[in-house]
Design a protein around this motif. Structure first.
Motif, PDB file in Angstrom:
ATOM      1  N   ARG A 363       0.883  -1.150  -0.090  1.00  0.00           N
ATOM      2  CA  ARG A 363      -0.046   0.063  -0.180  1.00  0.00           C
ATOM      3  C   ARG A 363       1.008   1.296   0.037  1.00  0.00           C
ATOM      4  O   ARG A 363       2.003   1.291   0.685  1.00  0.00           O
ATOM      5  CB  ARG A 363      -0.809   0.032   1.381  1.00  0.00           C
ATOM      6  CG  ARG A 363      -1.976  -0.949   1.294  1.00  0.00           C
ATOM      7  CD  ARG A 363      -2.816  -1.020   2.518  1.00  0.00           C
ATOM      8  NE  ARG A 363      -1.950  -0.957   3.757  1.00  0.00           N
ATOM      9  CZ  ARG A 363      -1.859   0.098   4.629  1.00  0.00           C
ATOM     10  NH1 ARG A 363      -2.434   1.467   4.174  1.00  0.00           N
ATOM     11  NH2 ARG A 363      -1.073  -0.027   5.687  1.00  0.00           N
ATOM     12  N   GLY A 364       0.499   2.283  -0.642  1.00  0.00           N
ATOM     13  CA  GLY A 364       0.880   3.410  -0.582  1.00  0.00           C
ATOM     14  C   GLY A 364       2.096   3.824  -1.814  1.00  0.00           C
ATOM     15  O   GLY A 364       2.230   2.774  -2.433  1.00  0.00           O
ATOM     16  N   SER A 365       2.619   4.740  -1.544  1.00  0.00           N
ATOM     17  CA  SER A 365       3.596   5.367  -2.809  1.00  0.00           C
ATOM     18  C   SER A 365       5.263   5.186  -2.130  1.00  0.00           C
ATOM     19  O   SER A 365       5.377   5.908  -1.173  1.00  0.00           O
ATOM     20  CB  SER A 365       3.395   6.656  -3.027  1.00  0.00           C
ATOM     21  OG  SER A 365       4.343   7.297  -3.747  1.00  0.00           O
ATOM     22  N   VAL A 366       6.002   4.704  -2.741  1.00  0.00           N
ATOM     23  CA  VAL A 366       7.115   4.403  -2.380  1.00  0.00           C
ATOM     24  C   VAL A 366       7.756   5.770  -2.684  1.00  0.00           C
ATOM     25  O   VAL A 366       9.036   6.103  -2.047  1.00  0.00           O
ATOM     26  CB  VAL A 366       8.188   3.128  -3.062  1.00  0.00           C
ATOM     27  CG1 VAL A 366       7.820   2.017  -2.628  1.00  0.00           C
ATOM     28  CG2 VAL A 366       8.001   3.603  -4.531  1.00  0.00           C
ATOM     29  N   GLY A 367       7.610   6.603  -3.703  1.00  0.00           N
ATOM     30  CA  GLY A 367       8.159   8.087  -3.889  1.00  0.00           C
ATOM     31  C   GLY A 367       7.955   8.965  -2.508  1.00  0.00           C
ATOM     32  O   GLY A 367       8.256   9.658  -2.168  1.00  0.00           O
ATOM     33  N   LEU A 368       6.548   8.762  -2.042  1.00  0.00           N
ATOM     34  CA  LEU A 368       5.908   9.590  -0.759  1.00  0.00           C
ATOM     35  C   LEU A 368       7.174   8.996   0.279  1.00  0.00           C
ATOM     36  O   LEU A 368       7.517   9.909   1.117  1.00  0.00           O
ATOM     37  CB  LEU A 368       4.641   9.488  -0.603  1.00  0.00           C
ATOM     38  CG  LEU A 368       4.333   9.839   0.839  1.00  0.00           C
ATOM     39  CD1 LEU A 368       4.736  11.552   0.924  1.00  0.00           C
ATOM     40  CD2 LEU A 368       2.621   9.823   0.896  1.00  0.00           C
ATOM     41  N   VAL A 369       7.138   7.631   0.331  1.00  0.00           N
ATOM     42  CA  VAL A 369       8.191   7.194   1.599  1.00  0.00           C
ATOM     43  C   VAL A 369       9.441   7.691   1.379  1.00  0.00           C
ATOM     44  O   VAL A 369      10.163   8.116   2.571  1.00  0.00           O
ATOM     45  CB  VAL A 369       8.072   5.720   1.592  1.00  0.00           C
ATOM     46  CG1 VAL A 369       9.133   5.077   2.494  1.00  0.00           C
ATOM     47  CG2 VAL A 369       6.707   4.968   1.845  1.00  0.00           C
ATOM     48  N   ALA A 370      10.118   7.766   0.389  1.00  0.00           N
ATOM     49  CA  ALA A 370      11.725   8.204  -0.072  1.00  0.00           C
ATOM     50  C   ALA A 370      11.633   9.598   0.627  1.00  0.00           C
ATOM     51  O   ALA A 370      12.560  10.196   0.984  1.00  0.00           O
ATOM     52  CB  ALA A 370      11.831   7.956  -1.570  1.00  0.00           C
ATOM     53  N   ALA A 371      10.617  10.496  -0.014  1.00  0.00           N
ATOM     54  CA  ALA A 371      10.509  11.977   0.395  1.00  0.00           C
ATOM     55  C   ALA A 371      10.320  12.187   1.807  1.00  0.00           C
ATOM     56  O   ALA A 371      11.235  13.045   2.319  1.00  0.00           O
ATOM     57  CB  ALA A 371       9.300  12.726  -0.461  1.00  0.00           C
ATOM     58  N   ALA A 372       9.753  11.276   2.656  1.00  0.00           N
ATOM     59  CA  ALA A 372       9.553  11.604   3.934  1.00  0.00           C
ATOM     60  C   ALA A 372      10.850  10.860   4.738  1.00  0.00           C
ATOM     61  O   ALA A 372      11.164  11.585   5.545  1.00  0.00           O
ATOM     62  CB  ALA A 372       8.323  10.713   4.352  1.00  0.00           C
ATOM     63  N   LEU A 373      11.455   9.841   4.188  1.00  0.00           N
ATOM     64  CA  LEU A 373      12.517   9.470   4.810  1.00  0.00           C
ATOM     65  C   LEU A 373      13.667  10.589   4.741  1.00  0.00           C
ATOM     66  O   LEU A 373      14.416  10.855   5.885  1.00  0.00           O
ATOM     67  CB  LEU A 373      13.204   8.339   4.097  1.00  0.00           C
ATOM     68  CG  LEU A 373      12.549   6.961   4.259  1.00  0.00           C
ATOM     69  CD1 LEU A 373      12.850   5.818   3.304  1.00  0.00           C
ATOM     70  CD2 LEU A 373      12.864   6.411   5.670  1.00  0.00           C
ATOM     71  N   ALA A 374      13.856  11.301   3.620  1.00  0.00           N
ATOM     72  CA  ALA A 374      14.819  12.427   3.697  1.00  0.00           C
ATOM     73  C   ALA A 374      14.282  13.740   4.470  1.00  0.00           C
ATOM     74  O   ALA A 374      15.182  14.240   5.212  1.00  0.00           O
ATOM     75  CB  ALA A 374      15.048  12.637   2.156  1.00  0.00           C
ATOM     76  N   ALA A 375      13.044  13.901   4.042  1.00  0.00           N
ATOM     77  CA  ALA A 375      12.611  15.288   4.799  1.00  0.00           C
ATOM     78  C   ALA A 375      12.557  15.187   6.293  1.00  0.00           C
ATOM     79  O   ALA A 375      12.660  16.121   7.058  1.00  0.00           O
ATOM     80  CB  ALA A 375      11.462  15.897   4.198  1.00  0.00           C
ATOM     81  N   GLU A 376      12.134  14.129   6.945  1.00  0.00           N
ATOM     82  CA  GLU A 376      11.758  13.873   8.459  1.00  0.00           C
ATOM     83  C   GLU A 376      12.824  13.102   8.974  1.00  0.00           C
ATOM     84  O   GLU A 376      12.788  13.163  10.175  1.00  0.00           O
ATOM     85  CB  GLU A 376      10.350  13.181   8.367  1.00  0.00           C
ATOM     86  CG  GLU A 376       9.122  13.992   7.741  1.00  0.00           C
ATOM     87  CD  GLU A 376       8.139  13.120   7.892  1.00  0.00           C
ATOM     88  OE1 GLU A 376       7.671  12.736   8.954  1.00  0.00           O
ATOM     89  OE2 GLU A 376       6.900  13.291   7.010  1.00  0.00           O
TER      90      GLU A 376
END
Length: 454
Positions: A363-376
């Motif tokens: 479920r969900g977007s790996v692109g969003l996960v990658a962005a959150a891993l970096a930003a957060e």
């Protein structure tokens, strides 16, 4: 999380970037290996959303690796001597010429080149394989698992693609059938998949190619930074690789291999340095590496590449493999414990793999996960199809994957930071709002300061 909505609302409050741990604070440093080598980004702190800074965790080294600190120091030492090469009479020019040609010897020795092999310096692996594609006197057979750099250049001389089977043994049979069906001049394969990290048995492939009258070329962009490659011992005919993946990101790569094809091929670049003499009617082209190295060479990049290979030797092959195997085992064990995560594999019977894992989410977007891993969380990974579209599309069930890659600067704490952050994001979603833009997922409000040069 959702991969279709254009925006994502903030989830329930979570830590705003400090590397929390669902598995116990500080679990990474104790009971696992630290970095094997010192890289220039060691101790780098990056800003996270909501304020504050955390130690950067770089798990995208399969794309481009930071410089070894020793390589950066070597570059700083040689820069004052940078000058024209081969024809300059000044002291600095002669020093630069020696630097370039000594690097050629060092690279040849590191990869076990034969005495009559050429070492041609290029911009990167893609450039090296395009050079070789102009030298192949016939068709080339490739697998569908290849990076685009080892898939696209061969079209000019005739490319035949074999779709890999679920096992390497069956794939080997398929390659043998194709090579027997119609002769080919070259079999070109990856040394290690940049998608799955799986390492191919190159000596077996060399024997197969030679048994059918073909030569073997290896795209070693991923393999060489992790494992020593020996052309003479393994029977490899051509080897292509890049400095930017081998801890020397200064814009140089190399093609090492058989002189006869390279001397007979048209010059890769037409220009000064590649010719013996020029009139308005004709050009007499050189043989040897200079035939394909027209223009002013990247002396600094070449020197960095050669020094990086020397430094990797100093670390030791056994030590590098033990370090990476321990971290890769930790990574895969942790990924197996995260619900809804599937790690891609290409061959059921290949157990040898580098510290590279590409995963997809149920479920969900790996692109969003990658962005959150970096930003957060200050963790760098990569989302996409990794310039291996045919292979990815055959293995995956989702549009994109998330790739994690380890290197000589990685530590157990890096792996644990990633696993903890991934588990939190899969379970709870990001702590901040993100928008899906043409450039990918981006924080709706990004309060992270940029470095002065950006």
């Amino acid at each position: 999380m959702t991969s279709t909505a254009s925006t994502v609302p903030a989830a329930a409050p979570a830590a705003s970037g400090a590397p929390g741990s669902a598995r116990g604070a500080g679990s990474g440093a104790a009971g696992g290996p630290g970095p094997l080598a010192e890289l220039v980004d060691a101790g780098l702190e990056v800003p996270v959303l909501g304020g504050g800074r955390v130690r950067h965790v770089n798990l995208d080294v399969a794309a481009s690796a930071p410089s070894l600190s020793s390589v950066a120091a070597h570059v700083a030492a040689v820069l004052p001597y940078y000058a024209s090469v081969h024809r300059g009479t000044g002291y600095a020019s002669q020093a630069s010429t020696a630097l370039l040609e000594d690097a050629r010897v060092s690279v040849a020795r590191h990869v076990g080149a034969r005495l009559d092999d050429h070492v041609v310096f290029t911009r990167n692996t893609t450039d090296a394989l395009n050079l070789l594609a102009g030298a192949v006197p016939g068709e080339t057979v490739v697998l569908d698992i290849e990076h685009h750099a080892n898939l696209l250049p061969w079209e000019r001389g005739g490319r035949r693609v074999v779709v890999a089977r679920p096992t390497f043994a069956a794939t080997l049979d398929a390659l043998a059938t194709e090579l027997a069906r119609r002769p080919a001049a070259l079999l070109s394969v990856t040394g290690a998949s940049n998608l799955t990290g799986e390492v191919l048995p190159l000596d077996v492939l060399a024997d197969l190619a030679h048994a059918h009258g073909a030569r073997l070329a290896v795209d070693a962009a991923q393999l060489l930074p992790h494992r020593r490659v020996d052309l003479e011992a393994s029977g490899i005919d051509f080897l292509a690789f890049s400095g930017h993946k081998a801890y020397a990101p200064f814009g140089a790569g190399a093609l090492v291999g058989r002189a006869d094809w390279l001397d007979a091929a048209p010059a890769h670049l037409a220009g000064g340095g590649a010719v013996e003499a020029v009139t308005l009617d004709r050009a007499d082209w050189k043989t040897g590496p200079e035939r394909h190295e027209a223009g002013t060479p990247n002396v600094v990049g070449v020197a960095a590449l050669a020094r990086a290979l020397v430094e990797l030797e100093r670390l030791g092959d056994d030590a590098r493999r033990a370090h990476e195997d321990a971290l890769a085992a930790r990574l895969h064990e942790g990924l197996a414990a995260v619900p809804g995560v599937r790690v891609l594999r290409g061959f059921a019977d290949l157990d040898d793999r580098l510290g590279i894992a590409t995963l997809e989410l149920e479920r969900g977007s790996v692109g969003l996960v990658a962005a959150a891993l970096a930003a957060e969380h200050g963790i760098s990974v990569r989302a996409g199809r990794f310039c291996a579209h045919p292979f990815f599309d055959r293995l995956a069930t989702r549009a994109n994957g998330l790739r994690v890659s380890l290197g000589a600067g990685s530590s157990a704490d890096d792996v644990d930071r990633f696993l903890d952050a991934l588990a939190r994001l899969v379970a709870d979603g990001p702590a901040f709002a993100y928008d899906r833009t043409p450039a990918g997922w981006c924080p709706r409000t990004d309060d992270r300061p940029r470095p002065s040069f950006a």
